[in-house]
Motif scaffolding. Structure first.
Motif, PDB file in Angstrom:
ATOM      1  N   UNK A   1       0.862  -1.260   0.072  1.00  0.00           N
ATOM      2  CA  UNK A   1       0.156   0.023   0.061  1.00  0.00           C
ATOM      3  C   UNK A   1       0.867   1.242  -0.043  1.00  0.00           C
ATOM      4  N   UNK A   2       0.354   2.297  -0.388  1.00  0.00           N
ATOM      5  CA  UNK A   2       0.867   3.630   0.032  1.00  0.00           C
ATOM      6  C   UNK A   2       1.151   3.944   1.306  1.00  0.00           C
ATOM      7  N   UNK A   3       2.074   4.731   1.542  1.00  0.00           N
ATOM      8  CA  UNK A   3       2.349   5.119   3.081  1.00  0.00           C
ATOM      9  C   UNK A   3       1.204   6.127   3.374  1.00  0.00           C
ATOM     10  N   UNK A   4       0.651   5.794   4.625  1.00  0.00           N
ATOM     11  CA  UNK A   4      -0.117   6.684   5.359  1.00  0.00           C
ATOM     12  C   UNK A   4       0.784   7.881   6.001  1.00  0.00           C
ATOM     13  N   UNK A   5       0.639   8.851   5.506  1.00  0.00           N
ATOM     14  CA  UNK A   5       1.899   9.827   5.989  1.00  0.00           C
ATOM     15  C   UNK A   5       1.064  11.338   6.394  1.00  0.00           C
TER      16      UNK A   5
ATOM     17  N   UNK B   1      11.389   7.589  21.669  1.00  0.00           N
ATOM     18  CA  UNK B   1      10.806   6.577  21.771  1.00  0.00           C
ATOM     19  C   UNK B   1      10.225   6.095  20.277  1.00  0.00           C
ATOM     20  N   UNK B   2      10.321   6.720  19.105  1.00  0.00           N
ATOM     21  CA  UNK B   2       9.893   6.333  17.710  1.00  0.00           C
ATOM     22  C   UNK B   2      11.111   5.615  16.923  1.00  0.00           C
ATOM     23  N   UNK B   3      10.862   4.651  16.538  1.00  0.00           N
ATOM     24  CA  UNK B   3      11.869   3.780  15.948  1.00  0.00           C
ATOM     25  C   UNK B   3      12.274   4.551  14.465  1.00  0.00           C
ATOM     26  N   UNK B   4      13.042   5.309  14.359  1.00  0.00           N
ATOM     27  CA  UNK B   4      13.298   6.334  13.129  1.00  0.00           C
ATOM     28  C   UNK B   4      14.444   5.266  12.471  1.00  0.00           C
ATOM     29  N   UNK B   5      14.751   4.238  12.876  1.00  0.00           N
ATOM     30  CA  UNK B   5      15.504   3.358  11.790  1.00  0.00           C
ATOM     31  C   UNK B   5      14.614   2.361  11.021  1.00  0.00           C
ATOM     32  N   UNK B   6      13.265   2.581  11.354  1.00  0.00           N
ATOM     33  CA  UNK B   6      12.401   1.534  10.545  1.00  0.00           C
ATOM     34  C   UNK B   6      11.235   2.569   9.989  1.00  0.00           C
ATOM     35  N   UNK B   7      11.215   3.575  10.052  1.00  0.00           N
ATOM     36  CA  UNK B   7      10.079   4.552   9.714  1.00  0.00           C
ATOM     37  C   UNK B   7      10.474   5.733   8.947  1.00  0.00           C
ATOM     38  N   UNK B   8       9.804   6.220   7.850  1.00  0.00           N
ATOM     39  CA  UNK B   8      10.544   7.229   7.319  1.00  0.00           C
ATOM     40  C   UNK B   8       9.608   8.611   7.915  1.00  0.00           C
ATOM     41  N   UNK B   9      10.529   9.619   7.794  1.00  0.00           N
ATOM     42  CA  UNK B   9       9.880  11.196   8.446  1.00  0.00           C
ATOM     43  C   UNK B   9      10.270  11.933   7.277  1.00  0.00           C
ATOM     44  N   UNK B  10       9.335  12.878   7.095  1.00  0.00           N
ATOM     45  CA  UNK B  10       9.378  13.892   6.271  1.00  0.00           C
ATOM     46  C   UNK B  10       9.460  15.207   7.195  1.00  0.00           C
TER      47      UNK B  10
ATOM     48  N   UNK C   1       4.027   6.599   8.212  1.00  0.00           N
ATOM     49  CA  UNK C   1       5.056   7.327   7.780  1.00  0.00           C
ATOM     50  C   UNK C   1       4.822   8.671   8.603  1.00  0.00           C
ATOM     51  N   UNK C   2       5.614   9.462   8.686  1.00  0.00           N
ATOM     52  CA  UNK C   2       5.531  10.672   9.555  1.00  0.00           C
ATOM     53  C   UNK C   2       5.772  11.888   8.878  1.00  0.00           C
ATOM     54  N   UNK C   3       5.405  13.176   9.185  1.00  0.00           N
ATOM     55  CA  UNK C   3       5.518  14.459   8.285  1.00  0.00           C
ATOM     56  C   UNK C   3       5.500  15.446   9.346  1.00  0.00           C
TER      57      UNK C   3
END
Lengths: 135, 557
Positions: free
Chosen positions: B75-79, B149-158, B104-106
């Motif tokens: 699926x597309x990333x829900x960001x 406490x967010x897994x920044x090695x496993x998630x993408x951040x904008x 994903x985060x933005x």
């Protein structure tokens, strides 16, 4: 010849959403008013310019959520200079309806939130300036 | 072909026969002003060659999507774009969204972060706006708190910051990762870093000249991608969404976006890099607006045009470079403060456009955004809107389901031609930097938003709750309020940082940055050291302003 209504428009602070104020500026000029777009300036500078330019209306736009703070600051500055009664004060932008009453209490005469039709702003200015002159 | 002749005859007969059936209006047009016929038939797709012009997903010209399996694979990333109050409060919101299924985060930042101003700086009224429009990120301490406490090695951040602050904020993020024992090479994410956002979309306080913004934007692209410091990072996201919010149409949106991308490509080539050194990491952030089919056709046309631009002009060897990858945000400017629940419906259709158009990631707006920043309930519903499309509609089970629709294919071709013409107009003018310097792009924006105002006020553009189906005596939606103490908290955070950092080292590094700016070298190496040493955003951008000066905007009313 009748003097044209003069309006000074500005955007206080750091908030860069400029579309609303530019749109209002254009609409007011189309309605035959003289508008001075003052960009992003300090409240102090705006009040000085309003006095020098002998404007009738000061309008500002806030989308940042700091509308109450900016309204208070503008009114305080006008009070300090003793010129509050010389201008019709308008605010526009994105802020909750719940805050309209407080903005009026602070001393803003016309509050125009999202979905405002620019003709309403024109009408408001015309009616209120007339009232002042005759009143 | 005989069959086409038969269709043509049949269509004429049909048009003759329907003359007694009056239509709602004399002419129909798309949002971009393209005339819409009553009916589309194979005649409208004549000359479109399936293999050449449409092709298969993941294959040139990528009309049907950039990957072979699209959402059947993943699926597309829900960001969601979010941020408010303090970094700690934003961290709470992010963790809530993570639990609700966001992938994903933005980071929405506040106007001080956008402009590169510290809350304790002598900039009039700066403190009024701390944390109001987004999260405050004025130093590495803010970024540490944001991703705790967010897994920044496993998630993408904008990181939604622009050239003025892209080097500083991105390096803060990289330095936080380093503190956690991660390498930059492992990190996935995006920095928005778009020069047009800062010059025509949103005009920040004390902006730099377009050429200086372009330099800073290219510094980050060069550092992350060409120099391979952060090879998985998207160092720029051409944010046509932000220009579109100003009122321009779909043609202008993509035309300006392509012209902007070309300006960056040319600058990097001028620096001596080869196209394959960086082009595969350039990404886009598009809008999903009101006109359902036109928007879907826009995404398809944009992919084709990017492929064409690469193939005809730059000829990269890496196949990845031909894929036009994009994030979509539903149109904030289509939302209304009146009857805000209707915004959920608007957003759902716009999200569907993005999915049918093949987006890689998606932000759905919350229903209260025309009033304030989103509350928890509204943002949860916005996430659910995407989850509903994934789980309940079945539309993601087939790749590019609208291909072959006479209307969609005809519209894709029409948009492709119009966008290319618009893009060439900007090119002929000398490119986006020149179009900014002369005020031409301002004029385009200004004309567009004045036209939109007139259309809305005349009722030409129908908006439920505003100029049709208006409800009297509506109860206002309870607004979400940001932390009123945010300014004090952030000032205290900076006071503590300044007390514990080595001021002499920061001052020496700021001096180095002055030299780098004067020589117009890449700012990233020294800015990375600065943010690690506890320099603040305002200190770093202060050097840019001091050395390069501030831009006087060519405003046109």
């Amino acid at each position: 010849m009748e003097k044209k209504t003069r309006v000074l428009l500005f955007k206080p602070g750091l908030d860069g959403h400029w579309r609303g104020i530019m749109t209002v500026s254009k609409a007011l000029s189309e309605a035959g008013m003289e508008t001075i777009f003052f960009g992003f300036k300090t409240v102090e500078g705006v009040v000085e310019a309003a006095i020098q330019e002998d404007v009738d209306v000061i309008g500002f736009s806030v989308h940042s959520g700091a509308h109450l703070e900016w309204a208070r600051e503008l009114v305080r500055e006008l009070d300090e200079k003793g010129v509050r009664g010389d201008f019709l004060l308008l605010i526009g932008g994105v802020f909750p309806e719940q805050d309209h009453a407080e903005l009026m209490e602070i001393g803003i005469d016309g509050v125009f939130g999202p979905g405002t039709v620019t003709a309403d702003i024109v009408k408001f200015i015309e009616e209120n300036l007339k009232r002042r002159v005759s009143g | 072909m005989a069959e086409m002749e038969e269709i043509r005859r049949g269509l004429e007969e049909w048009r003759e026969a329907k003359k007694e059936w009056p239509e709602r209006r004399e002419e129909f047009r798309t949002d971009a002003g393209i005339p819409v016929k009553d009916l589309y038939t194979p005649l409208d797709t004549e000359g479109i060659d399936y293999l050449r012009d449409i092709g298969f997903p993941g294959q040139p010209p990528y009309t049907r999507g950039v990957y072979p399996t699209m959402y059947r694979g993943r699926y597309w990333t829900i960001r969601m774009f979010s941020g408010h109050g303090t970094p700690e409060e934003t961290n709470d919101r992010w963790r809530m969204l993570y639990e609700e299924g966001e992938t994903g985060f933005s980071a929405a930042v506040d106007s001080l972060t956008f402009s590169g101003v510290d809350p304790d700086q002598e900039v009039h009224g700066a403190a009024h706006e701390v944390g109001k429009e987004g999260v405050p990120l004025y130093s590495i301490r803010g970024v540490e708190a944001l991703v705790e406490d967010l897994p920044i090695d496993r998630m993408s951040v904008a990181l939604v910051v622009e050239p003025m602050t892209s080097a500083a904020v991105t390096s803060m993020y990289f330095n936080v990762a380093k503190e956690r024992g991660l390498r930059k090479e492992q990190l996935a994410g995006t920095t928005q870093n778009d020069i047009l956002t800062m010059t025509i979309g949103y005009i920040p306080w004390g902006s730099l000249r377009p050429a200086d913004l372009l330099k800073l934007a290219c510094d980050l692209i060069e550092y992350c991608t060409a120099m391979k410091e952060a090879p998985r990072w998207n160092p720029i996201n051409f944010t046509t969404y932000n220009y579109r919010e100003g009122g321009i149409d779909a043609v202008q949106e993509i035309g300006m976006g392509l012209a902007n991308a070309v300006a960056h490509i040319e600058e990097l080539l001028r620096r001596g890099w080869k196209i394959d050194d960086f082009v595969h990491r350039l990404a886009f952030h598009l809008s999903a607006h009101r006109d359902f089919f036109e928007e879907i056709a826009k995404y398809r046309a944009a992919r084709k045009l990017w492929y064409r631009l690469m193939k005809e002009r730059y000829k990269p060897e890496n196949p990845e470079a031909y894929r036009f990858r994009f994030h979509v945000q539903t149109a904030g400017c289509s939302l209304t403060a009146q009857q805000p629940m209707v915004n959920i419906i608007r957003t759902a259709y716009q999200a569907l456009e993005a999915v049918l158009g093949g987006t890689q990631s998606l932000h759905t707006n919350s229903y209260d955004e025309a009033i304030c920043l989103p509350c928890e309930e509204s943002v949860r519903l916005a996430v659910r809107t995407q989850e509903l499309i994934q789980e309940e509609t079945g539309v993601a089970n087939v790749v590019d389901p609208l291909a072959g629709s006479y209307y969609v294919e005809a519209l894709t071709r029409e948009l492709e031609e119009r966008i290319w013409d618009y893009f060439l107009r900007i090119e002929e003018m000398g490119g986006v930097v020149e179009a900014l310097n002369t005020g031409w792009l301002f004029n385009e924006m200004s004309k567009a938003f004045n036209k939109r105002r007139r259309d809305q006020e005349s009722g030409e553009e129908r908006i439920i709750g505003v100029n049709c189906y208006v409800m009297e005596g509506e109860e206002p939606t309870p607004p979400f309020r940001t932390n009123p103490r945010a300014a004090e908290i952030e000032k205290e955070r900076l006071r503590a940082l300044r007390a514990e950092r080595d001021d002499r080292r920061v001052a020496a590094l700021l001096d180095q940055l002055r030299g780098v700016c004067e020589r117009r070298e890449n700012v990233l190496p020294v800015v990375s050291e600065l943010t690690a040493a506890g320099a603040t955003l305002g200190e770093i951008t202060g050097v840019y302003r001091e050395v390069w000066g501030i831009w006087q905007l060519p405003f046109v009313a």
